[in-house]
Design an enzyme around this catalytic site. Sequence first.
Site, mmCIF file in Angstrom:
data_model
loop_
_atom_site.group_PDB
_atom_site.id
_atom_site.type_symbol
_atom_site.label_atom_id
_atom_site.label_comp_id
_atom_site.label_asym_id
_atom_site.label_seq_id
_atom_site.Cartn_x
_atom_site.Cartn_y
_atom_site.Cartn_z
ATOM 1 N N ARG A 133 0.811 -1.212 0.000
ATOM 2 C CA ARG A 133 0.000 0.000 0.000
ATOM 3 C C ARG A 133 0.850 1.270 0.000
ATOM 4 O O ARG A 133 0.339 2.353 -0.168
ATOM 5 C CB ARG A 133 -0.978 -0.010 1.175
ATOM 6 N N ARG A 165 7.806 6.668 -5.546
ATOM 7 C CA ARG A 165 7.660 7.653 -6.624
ATOM 8 C C ARG A 165 8.980 8.326 -6.945
ATOM 9 O O ARG A 165 9.723 8.673 -6.034
ATOM 10 C CB ARG A 165 6.699 8.775 -6.221
ATOM 11 N N ARG A 215 -3.801 -7.192 16.452
ATOM 12 C CA ARG A 215 -2.890 -6.240 17.066
ATOM 13 C C ARG A 215 -3.729 -5.168 17.751
ATOM 14 O O ARG A 215 -4.762 -4.735 17.240
ATOM 15 C CB ARG A 215 -1.982 -5.578 16.020
ATOM 16 N N ARG A 267 4.592 5.697 16.464
ATOM 17 C CA ARG A 267 4.454 7.036 15.883
ATOM 18 C C ARG A 267 3.869 7.998 16.904
ATOM 19 O O ARG A 267 3.320 7.582 17.925
ATOM 20 C CB ARG A 267 3.605 7.029 14.605
ATOM 21 N N GLU A 283 1.876 6.357 20.155
ATOM 22 C CA GLU A 283 1.164 5.123 19.825
ATOM 23 C C GLU A 283 2.075 3.920 20.058
ATOM 24 O O GLU A 283 3.179 3.869 19.521
ATOM 25 C CB GLU A 283 0.782 5.244 18.349
ATOM 26 N N TYR A 330 -8.008 -6.221 6.743
ATOM 27 C CA TYR A 330 -7.343 -4.936 6.961
ATOM 28 C C TYR A 330 -7.969 -3.906 6.012
ATOM 29 O O TYR A 330 -7.332 -3.400 5.102
ATOM 30 C CB TYR A 330 -5.847 -5.126 6.701
ATOM 31 N N ASP A 346 -9.575 -0.374 4.778
ATOM 32 C CA ASP A 346 -9.548 1.068 5.019
ATOM 33 C C ASP A 346 -10.993 1.542 5.187
ATOM 34 O O ASP A 346 -11.932 0.830 4.823
ATOM 35 C CB ASP A 346 -8.905 1.799 3.836
HETATM 36 N N1 UDP Z 1 5.435 1.186 6.984
HETATM 37 C C1 UDP Z 1 6.784 1.246 7.237
HETATM 38 N N2 UDP Z 1 7.348 2.420 7.639
HETATM 39 C C2 UDP Z 1 6.614 3.539 7.811
HETATM 40 C C3 UDP Z 1 5.220 3.497 7.532
HETATM 41 C C4 UDP Z 1 4.671 2.302 7.141
HETATM 42 O O1 UDP Z 1 7.465 0.246 7.110
HETATM 43 O O2 UDP Z 1 7.193 4.574 8.192
HETATM 44 C C5 UDP Z 1 4.843 -0.106 6.554
HETATM 45 C C6 UDP Z 1 4.612 -1.037 7.712
HETATM 46 O O3 UDP Z 1 4.840 -2.358 7.259
HETATM 47 C C7 UDP Z 1 3.153 -0.849 8.018
HETATM 48 C C8 UDP Z 1 2.558 -0.614 6.642
HETATM 49 O O4 UDP Z 1 3.588 0.093 5.944
HETATM 50 O O5 UDP Z 1 2.605 -1.970 8.639
HETATM 51 C C9 UDP Z 1 1.288 0.201 6.655
HETATM 52 O O6 UDP Z 1 1.493 1.336 7.471
HETATM 53 P P1 UDP Z 1 0.450 2.482 7.723
HETATM 54 O O7 UDP Z 1 1.051 3.368 8.740
HETATM 55 O O8 UDP Z 1 0.057 3.054 6.430
HETATM 56 O O9 UDP Z 1 -0.788 1.668 8.321
HETATM 57 P P2 UDP Z 1 -1.943 2.139 9.293
HETATM 58 O O10 UDP Z 1 -1.497 1.730 10.640
HETATM 59 O O11 UDP Z 1 -2.050 3.608 9.158
HETATM 60 O O12 UDP Z 1 -3.151 1.365 8.839
#
Ligand code: UDP
Length: 372
Positions: free
Chosen positions: A170, A174, A247, A278, A304, A352, A354
């Site tokens: 996902r 780019r 999780r 984060r 978090e 999972y 959105d």
């Molecule tokens: N991910 C990562 N580094 C980052 C952000 C995301 O490796 O800085 C990877 C990680 O495997 C994560 C996936 O991308 O599980 C999806 O992250 P995102 O934060 O988009 O998921 P959300 O928790 O927001 O659904």
Amino acid sequence: MHYDYLIVGAGLYGAVFAHEAKAAGKSALVVDRRDHIAGNVYTERVEGIHVHRYGAHIFHTNNRRVWDYVNRFAEFNRFTNSPVANYKGELYSLPFNMYTFNRMWGVATPEQAAAKLAEQRAEITGEPRNLEEQAISLVGRDIYEKLIKGYTEKQWGRDCRDLPAFIIKRLPVRLTFDNNYFNARFQGIPIGGYTRMVARMLEGVEVRLGCDYLAHKPELDALADLVVYTGPIDAYFGSCLGPLEYRSVRFETELLDMPNFQGNAAVNYTDRKMPWTRIIEHKWFEFGKDEAGNDLPKTVISREYSSEWKPGDEPYYPVNDEKNGALYQKYRALADGEPKVIFGGRLGEYKYYDMDQVIAAALDRSAAELAR
Ligand code: UDP
């Protein structure tokens, strides 16, 4: 009173289903275990800031039908998600783009970045079999080690070699200077918060909060012809085949007497040793202003922390690996034997999803159901 539908869960799936049922002239009772509506998209106001109490929710979709639908219940602002990754104090732009490659490798043109990516990607030949191989084949080992490995292992509590490749797919890669995290035509945050948006969906629908469906199943089932269940599918069956894994996330939220803590809504801490994954600074979802357009003097942040779900915690993410996928299929077979129950949403379908996918699923399922 007898209802056409008993809807378990006042999150997006339940609220959309309830709204559609009511619009079709059917009666619905929505129950939720928590003391508020809106499930995990719930927002609450603190010092003029809409705090995303169960984690950051940034609405994004390519689906015109879903976008038009949500805009009936809220006006959306122009927020664009551009998280920053902090690796031991080094700051990188996300998703992976020219700013990231410049910071990582010193490359300045797309051609140089492409050459570096090609060199790094060559490590993986053949179809990636897990998240680690998928990540390296997308962006190479340097980025994998600094920006993906630690974050992913914290978020999922599992080795990247034991996680499915799709999780990382996902994330866009780019060769442009574009920090927009999502490849989506439409994106934004509902002005006034998600709670207000969901309240509008539920207008005219009876809602009982603090009502635990599974603890009062027989009495509640007797109230309606059909049940729409959006809780965890394994819990519905008393986890009789063993528990599915989820999780969970814990938030440490603080109100700070300063106008600007980190200058961005989301900063990901990608080093394994930082205990949190984060930090969200909620005011930046609304450009640091209240609804009247005034600058806000204070700020609210949430650290978090990811953890393995255990009974009593809130489940957030299904763990869509092979083991859990196989167990889910068995629960799915049990669910197929329940003609009077619709299982929906991230927990009901163990997917999972959105937000936009949840809404699309609820619109499709309710349309099919209501046309019967
Ligand atoms: N991910 C990562 N580094 C980052 C952000 C995301 O490796 O800085 C990877 C990680 O495997 C994560 C996936 O991308 O599980 C999806 O992250 P995102 O934060 O988009 O998921 P959300 O928790 O927001 O659904």
